[in-house]
Motif scaffolding. Sequence first.
Motif, PDB file in Angstrom:
ATOM      1  N   GLU A  59       4.538  19.324  -1.135  1.00 54.25           N
ATOM      2  CA  GLU A  59       3.341  18.759  -1.762  1.00 54.25           C
ATOM      3  C   GLU A  59       3.391  17.238  -1.626  1.00 54.25           C
ATOM      4  N   THR A  60       2.330  16.556  -2.033  1.00 57.92           N
ATOM      5  CA  THR A  60       2.413  15.095  -2.119  1.00 57.92           C
ATOM      6  C   THR A  60       3.404  14.763  -3.229  1.00 57.92           C
ATOM      7  N   PRO A  61       4.519  14.147  -2.888  1.00 56.71           N
ATOM      8  CA  PRO A  61       5.525  13.896  -3.934  1.00 56.71           C
ATOM      9  C   PRO A  61       5.257  12.579  -4.653  1.00 56.71           C
ATOM     10  N   GLU A  95       4.949   6.267   8.196  1.00 57.14           N
ATOM     11  CA  GLU A  95       5.330   5.293   7.157  1.00 57.14           C
ATOM     12  C   GLU A  95       6.033   5.994   5.993  1.00 57.14           C
ATOM     13  N   PRO A  97      -3.190  10.580  -0.706  1.00 57.87           N
ATOM     14  CA  PRO A  97      -3.253   9.334  -1.459  1.00 57.87           C
ATOM     15  C   PRO A  97      -4.318   8.391  -0.899  1.00 57.87           C
ATOM     16  N   THR A  98      -4.881   7.609  -1.808  1.00 60.10           N
ATOM     17  CA  THR A  98      -5.989   6.747  -1.423  1.00 60.10           C
ATOM     18  C   THR A  98      -5.821   5.357  -2.034  1.00 60.10           C
ATOM     19  N   GLU A  99      -6.877   4.583  -1.984  1.00 60.87           N
ATOM     20  CA  GLU A  99      -6.851   3.248  -2.585  1.00 60.87           C
ATOM     21  C   GLU A  99      -6.549   3.352  -4.090  1.00 60.87           C
ATOM     22  N   LEU A 100      -5.677   2.491  -4.570  1.00 63.23           N
ATOM     23  CA  LEU A 100      -5.445   2.459  -6.016  1.00 63.23           C
ATOM     24  C   LEU A 100      -6.652   1.822  -6.705  1.00 63.23           C
ATOM     25  N   PRO A 111      -0.942   6.262  -8.330  1.00 64.00           N
ATOM     26  CA  PRO A 111       0.196   6.710  -7.521  1.00 64.00           C
ATOM     27  C   PRO A 111       0.417   8.217  -7.695  1.00 64.00           C
ATOM     28  N   ALA A 112       0.821   8.897  -6.640  1.00 63.82           N
ATOM     29  CA  ALA A 112       1.057  10.346  -6.696  1.00 63.82           C
ATOM     30  C   ALA A 112       2.250  10.674  -7.593  1.00 63.82           C
ATOM     31  N   HIS A 148       0.810  -1.232   0.000  1.00 60.78           N
ATOM     32  CA  HIS A 148       0.000   0.000   0.000  1.00 60.78           C
ATOM     33  C   HIS A 148       0.842   1.281   0.000  1.00 60.78           C
ATOM     34  N   GLN A 164      -3.703  11.156  -7.413  1.00 60.38           N
ATOM     35  CA  GLN A 164      -3.729  10.206  -6.281  1.00 60.38           C
ATOM     36  C   GLN A 164      -5.014  10.310  -5.460  1.00 60.38           C
ATOM     37  N   ARG A 174      -3.817  27.528   0.472  1.00 65.73           N
ATOM     38  CA  ARG A 174      -2.548  27.318  -0.234  1.00 65.73           C
ATOM     39  C   ARG A 174      -2.521  28.075  -1.568  1.00 65.73           C
ATOM     40  N   TYR A 231      -8.127   1.698   1.598  1.00 64.81           N
ATOM     41  CA  TYR A 231      -7.946   3.104   1.969  1.00 64.81           C
ATOM     42  C   TYR A 231      -9.135   3.957   1.525  1.00 64.81           C
ATOM     43  N   THR A 235      -0.326  21.458  -6.494  1.00 58.48           N
ATOM     44  CA  THR A 235       0.349  22.630  -5.942  1.00 58.48           C
ATOM     45  C   THR A 235       1.149  23.343  -7.026  1.00 58.48           C
ATOM     46  N   CYS A 267       1.489   3.309  -2.280  1.00 60.49           N
ATOM     47  CA  CYS A 267       0.875   4.412  -3.036  1.00 60.49           C
ATOM     48  C   CYS A 267      -0.382   4.958  -2.369  1.00 60.49           C
ATOM     49  N   SER A 268      -0.799   4.349  -1.267  1.00 62.48           N
ATOM     50  CA  SER A 268      -2.022   4.799  -0.597  1.00 62.48           C
ATOM     51  C   SER A 268      -1.753   5.492   0.739  1.00 62.48           C
ATOM     52  N   ILE A 269      -0.551   5.349   1.272  1.00 57.67           N
ATOM     53  CA  ILE A 269      -0.286   5.923   2.598  1.00 57.67           C
ATOM     54  C   ILE A 269      -0.230   7.443   2.543  1.00 57.67           C
ATOM     55  N   ASN A 270      -0.498   8.031   3.682  1.00 63.36           N
ATOM     56  CA  ASN A 270      -0.468   9.483   3.799  1.00 63.36           C
ATOM     57  C   ASN A 270       0.970   9.995   3.734  1.00 63.36           C
ATOM     58  N   HIS A 271       1.143  11.113   3.016  1.00 69.78           N
ATOM     59  CA  HIS A 271       2.495  11.643   2.821  1.00 69.78           C
ATOM     60  C   HIS A 271       2.980  12.460   4.019  1.00 69.78           C
ATOM     61  N   ARG A 272       2.182  12.499   5.083  1.00 78.79           N
ATOM     62  CA  ARG A 272       2.662  13.105   6.342  1.00 78.79           C
ATOM     63  C   ARG A 272       2.821  12.032   7.426  1.00 78.79           C
ATOM     64  N   VAL A 317       5.682   9.436  -4.345  1.00 75.70           N
ATOM     65  CA  VAL A 317       6.013   8.537  -3.223  1.00 75.70           C
ATOM     66  C   VAL A 317       6.611   7.227  -3.739  1.00 75.70           C
TER      67      VAL A 317
END
Lengths: 359, 359
Positions: free
Chosen positions: A240-242, A38, B10-13, B194-195, A28, B188, B95, B5, B69, A30-35, A244
């Motif tokens: 930003e969300t990069p 993980e 990011p969320t569920e793919l 994917p982001a 997962h 994402q 933002r 997710y 962004t 690609c689904s995790i939070n970018h803050r 990942v």
Amino acid sequence: MRKIYFTPGPTELYPVVHEAIGEALAGHVCSINHRSSEFIDIYKHADKGLRELLGIPDGHRILFLSSATECMDRLVQNCVERNSQHFVNGSFAERFYRTSLELGRNAKAVKAEHGHGFEFESGYSFPEAEMICVTQNETSSGVAVPMERIYRLKQDNPDALLAIDIVTSAPYVKPDFSMVDAAFFSVQKGFGMPAGLGVLIANEKTAERAHKLKSKGVNIGSYHNLITLFEYADKFQNPETPNVLGIYLLGKVCGYLNEYGAEKMRTETEVKAAELYKAIENSPALKPLVRNPSDRSMTIVIADAGDRQKAVREELLKSGYVAGSGYGKFKDSEIRIANFPMHRVEDVNVISEILSSTT
Amino acid sequence: MRKIYFTPGPTELYPVVHEAIGEALAGHVCSINHRSSEFIDIYKHADKGLRELLGIPDGHRILFLSSATECMDRLVQNCVERNSQHFVNGSFAERFYRTSLELGRNAKAVKAEHGHGFEFESGYSFPEAEMICVTQNETSSGVAVPMERIYRLKQDNPDALLAIDIVTSAPYVKPDFSMVDAAFFSVQKGFGMPAGLGVLIANEKTAERAHKLKSKGVNIGSYHNLITLFEYADKFQNPETPNVLGIYLLGKVCGYLNEYGAEKMRTETEVKAAELYKAIENSPALKPLVRNPSDRSMTIVIADAGDRQKAVREELLKSGYVAGSGYGKFKDSEIRIANFPMHRVEDVNVISEILSSTT
């Protein structure tokens, strides 16, 4: 048909990348939070692996942007108020130079002919330059500037920042970062990854310059200015969300190479390059574009094939090898062969045989 | 443990993304040259699919950047010489507003309280604004601005460009592009990818503005200025090597949704959203953050859970559902549940049951 890409980039994916993408999907990534913690662990892992691989000291930050072109843009916008000095011997050095002009800076250039290095013997002094920009490995011409020449530039111009483009030489090249203020690359070359991630390695002096410019009212940009990028990098995050997945894969490739042995990879790169250049020299129909051996890139090997170019590329393709065409106006007469860490010696042997037997 | 997710991104793919990544690896999508006809076909496929899905007319270009962004940054830098007007009711609208300020523009903002919409009844006139920026679907607060309100803004301010952030409403939202000069999102979120890819949809007027600013000596940036992006987009290419895999996957997701039926997907989104809001209203411990139903987002459903927040999120997680926390200072009291096309009605049923039974 089996195809192996020996193109300068995008190029063949590293085998470890295939595996790592599967792991990322299962985990997962690609689904995790970018803050989240993980994500921070993923960033830390890539940061640590790249530091080990390229010998990057603590004072330099590792920043994630989107492309090498963006790195050029941000370095000029954040570190140059008026004057940048460029060494231009090909299309990518030209892009760095033009980026500075487009951003309204007074960019100056020392130029060299296609396939030739610069006249470094007498030294260069640029009293007005705020940043000196060197394309250490020029992808369009296969010319590499020896690192010693670059360090000498820094010694002769200690007040200027030194920024180097190592897009197609990393991770073979291992700069002495005590002499280099900023270096950047993108990952679809020597790291054998999908495109969409630029990596900027920059020291405190670049951020200090950005602060100075900002305080003078110079527009240093918004989300990807160096000040903001440094602030987030210190938390192992991005503004930003990069990309990942890209950061995750970079950590995996660095980890793989560190385990394999970075110096072993470097030696192998030189051995493979020597074989390719020798094969080109041995062929009566080909010649190395870069005549002077000390100017030759180890990672972008270019053969001037004249009117045999199409035939040679087709011959390579019969064995499954996709070689690059020449860049720009040399599209139909030159062959660019990448020699990156994922390119196996067994394949280089076959390619060399095809090249040397070209008549 | 199985995890699905339901985070805002990011969320569920999207399931189709898993398959398409495998196809991309087998088909060397990450190795092909970004100036080749193969890449151009990938760009065209994504372009065509997205036009069909969102009803984008020919005059609007589809441009590939790296994040939403970055889209904000480029729109301000290229279309605003002095004055931008913003509607700020959350962190992402903030933002956009701050981006304009950071770029040295005179940005003004109409503000609304957290979870509330704007007072559109009396109309808004902004004679000085060069661009009006609306976060159509505010991810931090779950407030959506009805498209009719946005069209009215354009009618009342025909000389200003209208730019809308549809980051978490696309592809559910289908703007009338005859009324919208620019819209942007990142992949994402609702596209389940994917982001690392931002998509900017922009009409000729935005490029004309960029030309005008440039001719006045305003710095519009280098490689990702709108003029350059338009020039390359007309060749179905990017100035730099873009996130090729991302563009490929976008084409696949759009193709899937078009085949599935875009209107069916939109209806389902509304049905799922209604169920989620009803469940939140039914629970004695929860309430919808957005009180006014006509201000509620269909894709970002927020429950104000107070001190029950942690317990509810844990309860959801026991069934495998990862819901988002609140944004910023509401991190520990709100639950953000995404309702994107890849989120299945069966799962929404289970989540709704858990929510409505929360005491």
